[in-house]
Write an enzyme that holds these catalytic residues in place. Structure first.
Site, PDB file in Angstrom:
ATOM      1  N   ASP A  19       8.562 -49.003 -55.330  1.00  0.00           N
ATOM      2  CA  ASP A  19       8.007 -49.596 -54.112  1.00  0.00           C
ATOM      3  C   ASP A  19       8.213 -48.600 -52.972  1.00  0.00           C
ATOM      4  O   ASP A  19       9.328 -48.457 -52.451  1.00  0.00           O
ATOM      5  CB  ASP A  19       8.718 -50.916 -53.788  1.00  0.00           C
ATOM      6  N   LYS A  31       1.610 -53.966 -51.005  1.00  0.00           N
ATOM      7  CA  LYS A  31       2.666 -54.931 -50.689  1.00  0.00           C
ATOM      8  C   LYS A  31       2.716 -55.124 -49.186  1.00  0.00           C
ATOM      9  O   LYS A  31       2.586 -54.160 -48.418  1.00  0.00           O
ATOM     10  CB  LYS A  31       3.985 -54.392 -51.238  1.00  0.00           C
ATOM     11  N   LYS A  81       1.339 -57.856 -53.627  1.00  0.00           N
ATOM     12  CA  LYS A  81       2.717 -58.330 -53.573  1.00  0.00           C
ATOM     13  C   LYS A  81       3.099 -58.713 -52.150  1.00  0.00           C
ATOM     14  O   LYS A  81       3.321 -57.837 -51.313  1.00  0.00           O
ATOM     15  CB  LYS A  81       3.683 -57.259 -54.101  1.00  0.00           C
TER      16      LYS A  81
END
Length: 318
Positions: free
Chosen positions: A155, A218, A254
């Site tokens: 991430d 995300k 996400k």
């Protein structure tokens, strides 16, 4: 996860000419939040779906090998065995989607999961999380280190200053380098949408991330003042849909930060189903970044099975 997103050339015309209608976004977000949510056994089924999409996360300054081990064991058995038996899922292998930790704790997570003979993915935040304000070489080294230690998902945080100043070519180039550093690990790009200033910037940053080969986009690090919101999710999901229609490549979504209750997780599932379709309702294309959500989902499933809410001592704290 599903097939990798290979990315495309940077289409600056598409990126720069896009304008997002704020009022339309807010209206759509209100419609989603007003949707009637499933009840009884259907609610339990949806909550189980949400559970399997959680990246169970610990990103605290006091993380230790022991609490990372506990996190991994909880991810492997997120519901009590008696609840699984009542739901006839005791042999279904129900787990969360992944565990997410700092790079320095990847080894601890990998060791625990290997000892349990599990292939549950280990995700790691990287690139100067959460601010991303370290040198490019340092951020790249952090990605490579996490991958070398066994992380299969990374991430990364984007350079917000490049997005805020419209330096899309420079942002695209950085992301390409992160993608290369990830190697076989999937790259989830964190936009930190609460710091991007406008929905148009969120849409443009989403496109640039996907064009650079991000496998997921995300919302947030969870450390910003404003984290995952439904209006921002509408914008990002529309960008994912547009990218899919243009390229044929599916990119995951996400939301992270502030999603704490079972009811909130149901709203997010509704959003994904309505905006992106049923194909996205799986851990391969949808994740929820959360640390405390699982406890409330377990509480609600306990209520579904027993007809009552648990006393404090009846559910585990972690």
């Amino acid at each position: 996860m599903c097939a990798r997103n290979p990315g495309t050339r940077l289409d600056l015309e598409w990126v720069c000419q896009t304008r997002v209608n704020t009022q339309a976004v807010l209206k759509r977000a209100q419609q989603i939040q007003s949707t009637r949510l499933p009840k009884k056994q259907w609610q339990a089924a949806w909550l189980l779906k949400a559970l399997t999409c959680i990246d169970l996360t610990t990103l605290s300054g006091d993380d230790t090998p022991s609490n990372v081990q506990r996190l991994c064991l909880k991810a492997l058995q997120p519901l009590r065995s008696d609840l699984l038996q009542e739901l006839h899922l005791d042999h279904a292998g129900v787990t969360t989607a992944a565990v997410c930790v700092y790079p320095s704790r990847v080894c601890d997570a990998v060791k625990t999961l290997r000892a349990a003979n599990s292939k549950l993915p280990v995700a790691s935040v990287a690139t100067g999380f959460p601010a991303g304000q370290t040198s490019l070489s340092t951020r790249l080294d952090e990605v490579r280190s996490a991958v070398a230690d066994g992380a299969s998902e990374i991430d990364i945080v984007i350079n917000r200053s490049l997005a805020l100043s419209g330096q899309w070519e420079a942002l695209h180039e950085e992301l390409l380098q992160f993608r290369s550093a990830c190697g076989a690990a999937h790259m989830k790009s964190i936009l930190s949408t609460g710091e991007l200033g406008s929905y148009s910037s969120v849409y443009r940053a989403s496109l640039v991330c996907m064009m650079a080969g991000s496998d997921f986009i995300k919302t947030s690090t969870g450390k910003e003042t404003v984290n995952a919101t439904i209006p921002v999710a509408v914008v990002m999901s529309r960008a994912i849909r547009d990218y899919y229609l243009h390229t044929g490549h599916k990119v995951g979504f996400k939301p992270a930060g502030g999603i704490r209750t079972a009811q909130e997780s149901l709203v997010w599932l509704v959003l994904v189903k309505e905006e992106l379709g049923s194909d996205w309702l799986s851990p391969e294309l949808f994740r929820i970044g959360a640390s405390s959500l699982l406890a409330d989902i377990e509480r609600q499933i306990y209520h579904h099975v027993t007809g009552r809410y648990p006393a404090f001592h009846e559910l585990p704290l972690a």
